[in-house]
Structures are given as structure tokens and as C-alpha cells.
Scaffold this motif. Structure first.
Motif, PDB file in Angstrom:
ATOM      1  N   LEU A 190       0.807  -1.215   0.000  1.00  0.00           N
ATOM      2  CA  LEU A 190       0.000   0.000   0.000  1.00  0.00           C
ATOM      3  C   LEU A 190       0.842   1.268   0.000  1.00  0.00           C
ATOM      4  O   LEU A 190       0.304   2.368   0.109  1.00  0.00           O
ATOM      5  N   GLY A 191       2.159   1.120  -0.118  1.00  0.00           N
ATOM      6  CA  GLY A 191       3.036   2.271  -0.292  1.00  0.00           C
ATOM      7  C   GLY A 191       3.296   3.067   0.968  1.00  0.00           C
ATOM      8  O   GLY A 191       3.406   4.302   0.909  1.00  0.00           O
ATOM      9  N   VAL A 192       3.438   2.397   2.116  1.00  0.00           N
ATOM     10  CA  VAL A 192       3.680   3.106   3.360  1.00  0.00           C
ATOM     11  C   VAL A 192       4.891   4.028   3.235  1.00  0.00           C
ATOM     12  O   VAL A 192       5.889   3.692   2.581  1.00  0.00           O
ATOM     13  N   GLY A 193       4.783   5.213   3.862  1.00  0.00           N
ATOM     14  CA  GLY A 193       5.862   6.191   3.756  1.00  0.00           C
ATOM     15  C   GLY A 193       7.146   5.736   4.418  1.00  0.00           C
ATOM     16  O   GLY A 193       8.201   5.644   3.779  1.00  0.00           O
ATOM     17  N   THR A 194       7.087   5.484   5.722  1.00  0.00           N
ATOM     18  CA  THR A 194       8.241   5.017   6.486  1.00  0.00           C
ATOM     19  C   THR A 194       7.816   3.815   7.309  1.00  0.00           C
ATOM     20  O   THR A 194       6.810   3.872   8.023  1.00  0.00           O
ATOM     21  N   LEU A 195       8.562   2.739   7.206  1.00  0.00           N
ATOM     22  CA  LEU A 195       8.277   1.528   7.966  1.00  0.00           C
ATOM     23  C   LEU A 195       9.525   1.133   8.733  1.00  0.00           C
ATOM     24  O   LEU A 195      10.585   0.897   8.149  1.00  0.00           O
ATOM     25  N   ARG A 196       9.392   1.102  10.063  1.00  0.00           N
ATOM     26  CA  ARG A 196      10.506   0.748  10.933  1.00  0.00           C
ATOM     27  C   ARG A 196      10.188  -0.541  11.679  1.00  0.00           C
ATOM     28  O   ARG A 196       9.051  -0.743  12.120  1.00  0.00           O
ATOM     29  N   ILE A 197      11.189  -1.396  11.834  1.00  0.00           N
ATOM     30  CA  ILE A 197      11.057  -2.558  12.700  1.00  0.00           C
ATOM     31  C   ILE A 197      12.143  -2.457  13.759  1.00  0.00           C
ATOM     32  O   ILE A 197      13.265  -2.024  13.491  1.00  0.00           O
ATOM     33  N   ALA A 198      11.784  -2.840  14.984  1.00  0.00           N
ATOM     34  CA  ALA A 198      12.719  -2.719  16.097  1.00  0.00           C
ATOM     35  C   ALA A 198      12.605  -3.937  16.993  1.00  0.00           C
ATOM     36  O   ALA A 198      11.494  -4.359  17.357  1.00  0.00           O
ATOM     37  N   ALA A 199      13.740  -4.515  17.350  1.00  0.00           N
ATOM     38  CA  ALA A 199      13.777  -5.693  18.213  1.00  0.00           C
ATOM     39  C   ALA A 199      15.193  -5.875  18.724  1.00  0.00           C
ATOM     40  O   ALA A 199      16.154  -5.352  18.133  1.00  0.00           O
ATOM     41  N   PRO A 200      15.346  -6.624  19.812  1.00  0.00           N
ATOM     42  CA  PRO A 200      16.705  -7.028  20.193  1.00  0.00           C
ATOM     43  C   PRO A 200      17.362  -7.763  19.026  1.00  0.00           C
ATOM     44  O   PRO A 200      16.677  -8.379  18.194  1.00  0.00           O
ATOM     45  N   ALA A 201      18.661  -7.718  18.948  1.00  0.00           N
ATOM     46  CA  ALA A 201      19.377  -8.273  17.795  1.00  0.00           C
ATOM     47  C   ALA A 201      19.009  -9.720  17.519  1.00  0.00           C
ATOM     48  O   ALA A 201      18.865 -10.129  16.358  1.00  0.00           O
ATOM     49  N   ASN A 202      18.824 -10.522  18.570  1.00  0.00           N
ATOM     50  CA  ASN A 202      18.524 -11.934  18.351  1.00  0.00           C
ATOM     51  C   ASN A 202      17.037 -12.198  18.119  1.00  0.00           C
ATOM     52  O   ASN A 202      16.633 -13.354  17.973  1.00  0.00           O
ATOM     53  N   LEU A 203      16.230 -11.136  18.058  1.00  0.00           N
ATOM     54  CA  LEU A 203      14.820 -11.286  17.711  1.00  0.00           C
ATOM     55  C   LEU A 203      14.474 -10.536  16.425  1.00  0.00           C
ATOM     56  O   LEU A 203      13.300 -10.356  16.098  1.00  0.00           O
ATOM     57  N   LEU A 204      15.518 -10.113  15.693  1.00  0.00           N
ATOM     58  CA  LEU A 204      15.312  -9.566  14.357  1.00  0.00           C
ATOM     59  C   LEU A 204      15.277 -10.712  13.347  1.00  0.00           C
ATOM     60  O   LEU A 204      15.968 -11.721  13.513  1.00  0.00           O
ATOM     61  N   PRO A 205      14.488 -10.581  12.297  1.00  0.00           N
ATOM     62  CA  PRO A 205      14.393 -11.666  11.311  1.00  0.00           C
ATOM     63  C   PRO A 205      15.615 -11.723  10.420  1.00  0.00           C
ATOM     64  O   PRO A 205      16.342 -10.726  10.257  1.00  0.00           O
ATOM     65  N   ALA A 206      15.827 -12.882   9.812  1.00  0.00           N
ATOM     66  CA  ALA A 206      16.917 -13.008   8.835  1.00  0.00           C
ATOM     67  C   ALA A 206      16.584 -12.267   7.557  1.00  0.00           C
ATOM     68  O   ALA A 206      17.486 -11.787   6.861  1.00  0.00           O
ATOM     69  N   GLU A 207      15.276 -12.153   7.242  1.00  0.00           N
ATOM     70  CA  GLU A 207      14.874 -11.466   6.014  1.00  0.00           C
ATOM     71  C   GLU A 207      15.180  -9.975   6.101  1.00  0.00           C
ATOM     72  O   GLU A 207      15.180  -9.387   7.173  1.00  0.00           O
ATOM     73  N   ARG A 208      15.400  -9.394   4.925  1.00  0.00           N
ATOM     74  CA  ARG A 208      15.521  -7.952   4.801  1.00  0.00           C
ATOM     75  C   ARG A 208      14.599  -7.502   3.674  1.00  0.00           C
ATOM     76  O   ARG A 208      14.564  -8.126   2.609  1.00  0.00           O
ATOM     77  N   TRP A 209      13.839  -6.437   3.923  1.00  0.00           N
ATOM     78  CA  TRP A 209      12.900  -5.931   2.941  1.00  0.00           C
ATOM     79  C   TRP A 209      13.353  -4.550   2.496  1.00  0.00           C
ATOM     80  O   TRP A 209      13.643  -3.683   3.329  1.00  0.00           O
ATOM     81  N   PRO A 210      13.401  -4.307   1.186  1.00  0.00           N
ATOM     82  CA  PRO A 210      13.808  -2.975   0.704  1.00  0.00           C
ATOM     83  C   PRO A 210      12.939  -1.882   1.304  1.00  0.00           C
ATOM     84  O   PRO A 210      11.714  -1.995   1.354  1.00  0.00           O
ATOM     85  N   GLY A 211      13.599  -0.827   1.780  1.00  0.00           N
ATOM     86  CA  GLY A 211      12.872   0.319   2.314  1.00  0.00           C
ATOM     87  C   GLY A 211      12.454   0.197   3.759  1.00  0.00           C
ATOM     88  O   GLY A 211      11.935   1.162   4.327  1.00  0.00           O
ATOM     89  N   VAL A 212      12.644  -0.966   4.382  1.00  0.00           N
ATOM     90  CA  VAL A 212      12.261  -1.144   5.781  1.00  0.00           C
ATOM     91  C   VAL A 212      13.462  -0.814   6.667  1.00  0.00           C
ATOM     92  O   VAL A 212      14.528  -1.420   6.538  1.00  0.00           O
ATOM     93  N   GLU A 213      13.276   0.163   7.553  1.00  0.00           N
ATOM     94  CA  GLU A 213      14.357   0.597   8.433  1.00  0.00           C
ATOM     95  C   GLU A 213      14.453  -0.329   9.646  1.00  0.00           C
ATOM     96  O   GLU A 213      13.433  -0.672  10.256  1.00  0.00           O
ATOM     97  N   ILE A 214      15.651  -0.703  10.008  1.00  0.00           N
ATOM     98  CA  ILE A 214      15.882  -1.527  11.192  1.00  0.00           C
ATOM     99  C   ILE A 214      16.410  -0.638  12.310  1.00  0.00           C
ATOM    100  O   ILE A 214      17.416   0.056  12.147  1.00  0.00           O
ATOM    101  N   CYS A 215      15.715  -0.666  13.444  1.00  0.00           N
ATOM    102  CA  CYS A 215      16.118   0.116  14.611  1.00  0.00           C
ATOM    103  C   CYS A 215      16.569  -0.842  15.707  1.00  0.00           C
ATOM    104  O   CYS A 215      15.927  -1.873  15.946  1.00  0.00           O
ATOM    105  N   HIS A 216      17.633  -0.482  16.384  1.00  0.00           N
ATOM    106  CA  HIS A 216      18.186  -1.362  17.411  1.00  0.00           C
ATOM    107  C   HIS A 216      17.816  -0.918  18.818  1.00  0.00           C
ATOM    108  O   HIS A 216      18.328  -1.460  19.800  1.00  0.00           O
TER     109      HIS A 216
END
Length: 317
Positions: A190-216
Motif C-alpha cells: 500500500l506504499g507506506v511512507g516510512t516503515l521501521r522494525i525494532a527488536a533485540p538483535a537476536n529477535l530480528l528476522p533473517a529477512e531484509r525488505w527494501p525500504g524497511v528501516e531496522i532500529c536497534h
């Protein structure tokens, strides 16, 4: 082009994932769900599923998803069979596909399936008879497409249809969360403007999605967010030791009123449930004025009505 979810005519035959479903089809489903919302909340609905049989084939525990699919099917006029795994032949070693074929032989043609294995629902879809439709109600860590759709509908109701103007933060156990994956696929479609995912390092997924920001850290993810989606810590799916302690997780990652103030003043708070209060979310946030968690639950019935109705009305093979 035929895909596992689409038939040769391009109609939606199964709903297995939001990945690749596309903006137009997702928007059509959201529009249908919005139109069905008065019926989902108890008013008399049309009966497009009259004479059809919906089987809730749940191999994992569920409250919201199973109950809302049951209500959705009944309000559309279907006969509903809530499959009891504990007393079924599956306990005697019957395969998942044999269970499907036996129920198909009794006239069931719409199956709602939840399973702990990520490939199980796709395997059922591949084995299903031509007239059968399968809906994924959550498979392992892979996908939970109807939860993703009801989350999108809830966001649209509260924030409008311009997803490009929104900043969305998904916080918590993303590695084990099929909800997070479906939300990410739907929001990107749906074209979200900014999408952030945040988790402890060992609870982040192996996948990476273009345009999705990873916050630590959780604070940077929440800053100026319009939508905050808190996730359950899924201890049943994770290896021991990924979280040092629940107290430590709450201290570093819990969604509390002070942390929520980092988001925009009119930000909405979401959670797929069940909530671990005092682990990932504070009572004051879960029950506060910015929470739309119960609106998500209400939207679940409408979304599932829309899905079942569309699958039931597809062109006969």
C-alpha cells in the motif's frame, strides 16, 4: 499468470499470504470488509455462503482468529465445523492431507487452517480439490494474512487511505512473528511512507525488505510514529536463551506511557493479541485513549467475512 493463490482465471482461489497480492487486490478486500462491517457487528447479512461448509482446521490454540472465522462464516450463512484436533484421527497418525481429503469427501469446500509448521498450509492448498479454497489462519513464522488485512483496515479507518503519509513502527519479537511479516507485506504493497522494525538483535528476522528501516532500540523506532504495532514475545517458538529475562525485556523494550510520548500525539497503538501485559505493553497503553486493539478485533470478523465471501463466489472450476 497462475500462482498458488490464484486460479487460471486470475481469481483468488486461496489466501495464503499477502506477499505479492498487490495494492489493487488488497484495497478491494479492504473495501469489501468495510462494507460488511455493520453485518460483522451483528446485523442481518446476505447469505452468499448458504449451503457451503466452512471447516476451521486449527492445529494450534486460538481465541480471536478461530472465533472470528466462526462468526464470519455463520453470519454469511455457512455451516461451520470447528475441527477438534484433540479428538480427531490426527492423534492416531492420520496425515494432514488425508484429513483434508476426508473432509472434502463429506462436502466441505472452504478450509481455514492454522498450523505450527510454516509449509503446512501451502501443502494443503497444493493438494486441495479444484473446488476447494484454503485460508491461512497462521502458519508457523510464515504468514497470517487475515491479521495483516485487519491491521491495514484498522490503520485506514483511523489514519486515512494515504499510507504514503504514514510512519509505522513494528516493535518486539519480529523474528518469530507471522503477523509482522504479513503487516510488512501489506504495508509495503500500500506504499507506506516510512516503515521501521525494532527488536533485540537476536529477535530480528533473517529477512531484509527494501525500504524497511531496522532500529536497534525502541525509542528511535517510536519517534514521530503515526502507528505503533507492539508484538507478543513468542516464547513457544523461540529457543531458550534468546531473552535473558522477562524483566530485562520489559525494561528495554516494553511499550510504556513515557515511550509512547515519543510517537506523535495522535498515534494509534495496535497489538495482535494475546497481550503479555507487563512484558511487551503497559496496562495504561493497552487500555488507553490511543489504543485501537479492540477495534482490530472487531475488524477481524468483517475482514474474514470479506475473504470467505470472495472465495465462495469465485468462478467455478
Amino acid at each position: 499468470m497462475e500462482t498458488p493463490q490464484l486460479d487460471a482465471a486470475g481469481d483468488l482461489r486461496h489466501l495464503l499470504t499477502l506477499d505479492g497480492l498487490g495494492r489493487e487486490r488488497i484495497t478491494t478486500l479492504l473495501d469489501a470488509a468495510q462494507a460488511l462491517r455493520p453485518h460483522a457487528l451483528g446485523r442481518v447479512a446476505a447469505q452468499p455462503l448458504a449451503g457451503r461448509t466452512v471447516v476451521n482446521l486449527f492445529f494450534e490454540n486460538s481465541t480471536r482468529t478461530r472465533s472470528s472465522f466462526h462468526l464470519a462464516a455463520r453470519r454469511l450463512g455457512a455451516d461451520v465445523l470447528d475441527f477438534d484436533v484433540g479428538s480427531s484421527s490426527a492423534r492416531k497418525g492420520e496425515s494432514l492431507i488425508d484429513t483434508l481429503r476426508n473432509l472434502e469427501a463429506m462436502g466441505a469446500d472452504l478450509f481455514v487452517v492454522r498450523h505450527s509448521e510454516s509449509a503446512a498450509v501451502a501443502a494443503l492448498a497444493a493438494a486441495a480439490a479444484p473446488a476447494t479454497s484454503i485460508v491461512n489462519a497462521g502458519d508457523g513464522r510464515n504468514a497470517h494474512p487475515t491479521q495483516g488485512l485487519l491491521d491495514l483496515l484498522t490503520i485506514r479507518q483511523h489514519k486515512g487511505s494515504d499510507f504514503g503519509a504514514l510512519t509505522v513502527a513494528i516493535v518486539g519479537d519480529i523474528a518469530h512473528s507471522r503477523v509482522a511479516r504479513s503487516d510488512i507485506h501489506g504495508l509495503r504493497a500500500l506504499g507506506v511512507g516510512t516503515l521501521r522494525i525494532a527488536a533485540p538483535a537476536n529477535l530480528l528476522p533473517a529477512e531484509r525488505w527494501p525500504g524497511v528501516e531496522i532500529c536497534h532500540d525502541v525509542d528511535s523506532a517510536l519517534r514521530d510514529a503515526d502507528v505503533v504495532i507492539a508484538l507478543r514475545l513468542q516464547r513457544e517458538r523461540m529457543e531458550e536463551g534468546l531473552v535473558d529475562s522477562l524483566d530485562g525485556y520489559w525494561r528495554d523494550w516494553g511499550l510504556t506511557p513515557p515511550r509512547l510520548r515519543l510517537a506523535r500525539p495522535d498515534a494509534i497503538v495496535m497489538h495482535p493479541g494475546p497481550m503479555n501485559r507487563g512484558v511487551e505493553i503497559d496496562d495504561a497503553v493497552a487500555d488507553g485513549a490511543q489504543s485501537v486493539i479492540l477495534a482490530q478485533v472487531a475488524n477481524g470478523v468483517a475482514v474474514r467475512m470479506a475473504i470467505l465471501a470472495q472465495l465462495a463466489n469465485r468462478t467455478a472450476p
